[in-house]
Enzyme design. Sequence first.
Site, PDB file in Angstrom:
ATOM      1  N   ARG A  52      -3.726  13.565   3.880  1.00  0.00           N
ATOM      2  CA  ARG A  52      -3.777  12.144   3.551  1.00  0.00           C
ATOM      3  C   ARG A  52      -4.814  11.966   2.453  1.00  0.00           C
ATOM      4  O   ARG A  52      -6.031  11.954   2.715  1.00  0.00           O
ATOM      5  CB  ARG A  52      -4.160  11.329   4.793  1.00  0.00           C
ATOM      6  CG  ARG A  52      -3.104  11.314   5.878  1.00  0.00           C
ATOM      7  CD  ARG A  52      -1.864  10.577   5.434  1.00  0.00           C
ATOM      8  NE  ARG A  52      -1.072  10.092   6.570  1.00  0.00           N
ATOM      9  CZ  ARG A  52       0.050   9.386   6.410  1.00  0.00           C
ATOM     10  NH1 ARG A  52       0.524   9.108   5.203  1.00  0.00           N
ATOM     11  NH2 ARG A  52       0.710   8.963   7.462  1.00  0.00           N
ATOM     12  N   GLU A  84      11.360  13.821   9.169  1.00  0.00           N
ATOM     13  CA  GLU A  84      10.079  14.519   9.310  1.00  0.00           C
ATOM     14  C   GLU A  84      10.134  15.695  10.268  1.00  0.00           C
ATOM     15  O   GLU A  84       9.345  16.633  10.147  1.00  0.00           O
ATOM     16  CB  GLU A  84       8.982  13.541   9.771  1.00  0.00           C
ATOM     17  CG  GLU A  84       8.688  12.456   8.735  1.00  0.00           C
ATOM     18  CD  GLU A  84       7.391  11.702   9.008  1.00  0.00           C
ATOM     19  OE1 GLU A  84       6.832  11.811  10.117  1.00  0.00           O
ATOM     20  OE2 GLU A  84       6.941  10.985   8.092  1.00  0.00           O
ATOM     21  N   GLY A 102      -6.985  -8.377  10.202  1.00  0.00           N
ATOM     22  CA  GLY A 102      -8.022  -9.120   9.508  1.00  0.00           C
ATOM     23  C   GLY A 102      -7.795  -9.168   8.004  1.00  0.00           C
ATOM     24  O   GLY A 102      -8.213 -10.105   7.327  1.00  0.00           O
ATOM     25  N   GLU A 127       6.032  14.221   0.414  1.00  0.00           N
ATOM     26  CA  GLU A 127       5.438  14.503   1.715  1.00  0.00           C
ATOM     27  C   GLU A 127       5.403  16.010   1.972  1.00  0.00           C
ATOM     28  O   GLU A 127       6.367  16.713   1.680  1.00  0.00           O
ATOM     29  CB  GLU A 127       6.243  13.823   2.832  1.00  0.00           C
ATOM     30  CG  GLU A 127       6.067  12.309   2.848  1.00  0.00           C
ATOM     31  CD  GLU A 127       6.773  11.651   4.026  1.00  0.00           C
ATOM     32  OE1 GLU A 127       6.210  10.717   4.595  1.00  0.00           O
ATOM     33  OE2 GLU A 127       7.887  12.066   4.371  1.00  0.00           O
TER      34      GLU A 127
END
Lengths: 167, 167
Positions: A52, A84, A102, A127
């Site tokens: 990531r 995947e 938020g 990926e």
Amino acid sequence: MTSNETPDKTIYEGHIVKLELLEGKWEAVRHAPAVVILALRDGKMLCVRQQRRVVGADTLEVPAGLIDEGETPEAAARRELSEETNFDGDMTLLTRFYSSPGFCDEELFVFRAENLVDKPGTPDADEDITVEWHDPSHVLEALRTGREKGSASTITATLFALRELGR
Amino acid sequence: MTSNETPDKTIYEGHIVKLELLEGKWEAVRHAPAVVILALRDGKMLCVRQQRRVVGADTLEVPAGLIDEGETPEAAARRELSEETNFDGDMTLLTRFYSSPGFCDEELFVFRAENLVDKPGTPDADEDITVEWHDPSHVLEALRTGREKGSASTITATLFALRELGR
């Protein structure tokens, strides 16, 4: 709109995020909804390890991905599971929640996949995913100690797995 | 940096989010880490209900908030618990995870608060929070059916609560 309200404004529109300023002050990240899939076999959960870039780490997660425009959450879950991990299965919704309401509107739909069968799929070109099966008790401990880095999808799937396994 | 790499670029820097473009293509939202607090009393979990403009809904969550610069996660958890609910307690780390590491670096630290005592605090001026105690079994069902809207913090705290209560 009343006279003292400031209109919402788009600051940036990209590929996967759009940034808005609400009422002149609230920063809002717009992001497509996503699906998360929990699959279990012989007491182990189906995990995906991937790099990531945004957090600068390899994460241990469970299969997940964005819902395409016009696609149902269930169809997205079956497609992502195949892409995947090369599996298909029957999907049951376990829960849904916003990842971080938020500042961001991304909503996650978490499915339990059962009756797994092989169904080869093609991952997205950008990926690089490794499929692994892990004992959810070990994942829980590895997240707590920081030995593994995970996501909201990882912890949610892990706790549902332990609940189902009665551990 | 090798010759074929594109440098990272800041697109927007706001109050709570910063948006970057990594290697010319990966959109990355930068956001401070945050804490989440699970407190239980008589089988019920301490929840906060608040209006979340970004998702256009009232959410049922648990006490949570951003970690200030230089603050430890534990200190942030005690401060936020006091500010949002007027309680203090002993904190134990339950887990940590990224809310959505595909595009955002926000990391959440989830604590179990025990031995609660009163400690009045002042909420942020822009927060309008209602404190409620809920049966975690009811919260789990309300999230699944969509009757309540929650967050990664809600589902994680709920599943840890049920685990501790043996349900």
